[in-house]
Design an enzyme around this catalytic site. Structure first.
Site, PDB file in Angstrom:
ATOM      1  N   SER A 177       0.854  -1.191   0.000  1.00 32.10           N
ATOM      2  CA  SER A 177       0.000   0.000   0.000  1.00 32.10           C
ATOM      3  C   SER A 177       0.888   1.238   0.000  1.00 32.10           C
ATOM      4  CB  SER A 177      -0.954  -0.028   1.199  1.00 32.10           C
ATOM      5  OG  SER A 177      -1.891   1.028   1.116  1.00 32.10           O
ATOM      6  N   HIS A 203      -2.605  -1.146  -3.424  1.00 34.89           N
ATOM      7  CA  HIS A 203      -3.801  -0.323  -3.247  1.00 34.89           C
ATOM      8  C   HIS A 203      -3.717   0.907  -4.144  1.00 34.89           C
ATOM      9  CE1 HIS A 203      -4.222  -2.120   1.064  1.00 34.89           C
ATOM     10  NE2 HIS A 203      -4.722  -2.919   0.146  1.00 34.89           N
ATOM     11  N   ASP A 299      -4.597  -4.953   6.080  1.00 37.00           N
ATOM     12  CA  ASP A 299      -4.970  -5.768   4.926  1.00 37.00           C
ATOM     13  C   ASP A 299      -3.839  -6.745   4.609  1.00 37.00           C
ATOM     14  OD1 ASP A 299      -6.407  -6.732   2.770  1.00 37.00           O
ATOM     15  OD2 ASP A 299      -5.689  -5.176   1.395  1.00 37.00           O
TER      16      ASP A 299
END
Length: 363
Positions: A177, A203, A299
Site C-alpha cells: 500500500s 492499493h 490488509d
C-alpha cells in the site's frame, strides 16, 4: 491526555476544492486543517512560519506547478505530501513522477455527484492523511462515518485444510500500500526473466493500475501487466490487480489462472491483499510464497496467516525499509510471517524460494 490532531495544509488553486477538502478533513476529530493556499508561493510563505504534519497538493496550478513545488519541498524540508488530483490515463505518468519525487500517496479529487461517491472519497482522503502522518520521508534530489470492516469471507470462502490439490507450479503473491509503488519497482526490476509468476495487489484507485504496470514493464526484465479475468498465469510475468476490483488466484486442472471480481471492499480495500492471499492459500498451498510490504492498516494479515497454515512460505518487509510499517507489523502480530527481510533482500528471497522448489521437484 487527548491525542494530538494531524495538522494539514491544503494547496490547490480552486477555492471550491479547498473548501470541500477542508470540510471533509475537519469533520474528522483526529484531523485539523491548519491552513490553505491557492498556489505554491502562498504555501511557501506559510511554511516559513509553521510546518504541517501532512500537505495535500494539487498538480496543475498557475505560477508554479505542483510537481516543481514537490521537488523543492522534498529537497529542502521533507514532509509527507499527498497528491490530490483528477486521475486520468493521460496524467498517470505525472502521478508516477510525483511518487518518484517523494509523494507518499495519491487520491482523486472528491466526487460530489452522489452521496455515496462523496462518502467513499471522504473516507479514502481521511485514511490517506492519517497514513501519511506516520510515513517516513527522506530528502530527495531536486464527525466520522465508521464503515463495517469486511473480511475476505465477503468474496471467497475460507480455505479448508487438506483440500488443496497437488501441483508443482510455484507462485508468488505480493501485497503493498503506502510506499508500495516505488518499493515494487525496486523489487521487480531486480528479478530475472526466469522468475516465478507474481500476482500483486497494490492499493490504487481505478484507472491508474494499467499505467503503473506499463511503467514497471518498461524498466524490468520480466513482463509486467495489468491482470485480466481468465488469463493464464505464466513464469517470468507479474500481474497487477486492476484498481477497484479484487484479484484472485484460481486453478484449472493443474494450471493457475487469474479471476477478477467485483464486490465490497475487504479490510477496507478493493483490491484487497486478504482476498488474494486467501485464494493463494486455497489453490496453491505450500507452492505459494506470500510477501507483504510497506503500507498502513492490516490488509493481508489474516490472509497471510491462512497461507502459512496451509504450508506456504511467507515474508514481510522490515520496519527500517518501510515507508509505513503497518501491514507488515500486523501480519507479524497475527503470526503469519515466517521471515522478516529488508526491501533489497526480497528479490533474492523470491529466487531462493523458487529455486529450492525446483531442486525438490527434481530430486
Amino acid at each position: 491526555m487527548p491525542r494530538e490532531k494531524v495538522r494539514v495544509l491544503i494547496v490547490d488553486d480552486s477555492a471550491s476544492v479547498r473548501q470541500i477538502l477542508q470540510t471533509i478533513l475537519n469533520d474528522d476529530p483526529d484531523i485539523e486543517v491548519m491552513g490553505t493556499a491557492s498556489d505554491p508561493f502562498a504555501a511557501a510563505r506559510r511554511l516559513q512560519n509553521e510546518i504541517p504534519d501532512v500537505m495535500i497538493l494539487d498538480i496543475e496550478m498557475p505560477r508554479m506547478d505542483g510537481m516543481t513545488f514537490l521537488r523543492k519541498i522534498m529537497a529542502q524540508r521533507p514532509i509527507p505530501v499527498i497528491i490530490c488530483s483528477s486521475l486520468t490515463e493521460e496524467g498517470s505518468n505525472v502521478m508516477f513522477e510525483a511518487f518518484e519525487a517523494g509523494a507518499v500517496d495519491i487520491v482523486p479529487k472528491p466526487k460530489i455527484d452522489t452521496r455515496q461517491a462523496l462518502l467513499e472519497c471522504s473516507t479514502r482522503l481521511r485514511e490517506a492523511v492519517k497514513s501519511a502522518a506516520r510515513a517516513r520521508v527522506r530528502p530527495r534530489a531536486e464527525r466520522r462515518v465508521v464503515e463495517k470492516k469486511l473480511t475476505a469471507d465477503a468474496i471467497i470462502p475460507p480455505p479448508v485444510q487438506g483440500k488443496v490439490r497437488p501441483t508443482t507450479e510455484r507462485i508468488v503473491c505480493i501485497g503493498a500500500s503506502t510506499g508500495g509503488t516505488e518499493a515494487l519497482n525496486d523489487v521487480l526490476e531486480m528479478l530475472p526473466p526466469h522468475c516465478p509468476p507474481l500476482l500483486i495487489v497494490q492499493h490504487m484507485p481505478a484507472g491508474f493500475t494499467a499505467a503503473f504496470a506499463r511503467r514497471l514493464d518498461s524498466v524490468c526484465q520480466i513482463r509486467v501487466k495489468e491482470a485480466e479475468d481468465g488469463e493464464p498465469v505464466l513464469p517470468g510475468s507479474a500481474y497487477i490487480a486492476p484498481g477497484a476490483r479484487h484479484m484472485l488466484l484460481q486453478r484449472i486442472g493443474l494450471r493457475y489462472q487469474i479471476a477478477i471480481k467485483d464486490g465490497p471492499p475487504v479490510s477496507r480495500h478493493r483490491p484487497s491483499v486478504d482476498v488474494l492471499f486467501r485464494s493463494a492459500a486455497q489453490h496453491a498451498g505450500a507452492n505459494a510464497l506470500g510477501v507483504i510490504m510497506t503500507g498502513m492498516g492490516d490488509d493481508g494479515a489474516r490472509g497471510m496467516l491462512e497461507m502459512r497454515k496451509l504450508g506456504a512460505s511467507t515474508r514481510a518487509q522490515d520496519e527500517d525499509s518501510c515507508v509505513v510499517f503497518g501491514m507488515p507489523k500486523e501480519a507479524i502480530a497475527h503470526g503469519g510471517v515466517e521471515k522478516v527481510v529488508p526491501l533489497h533482500h526480497i528479490p533474492r528471497e523470491i529466487m531462493l524460494w523458487y529455486q529450492a522448489g525446483h531442486v525438490a521437484v527434481a530430486g
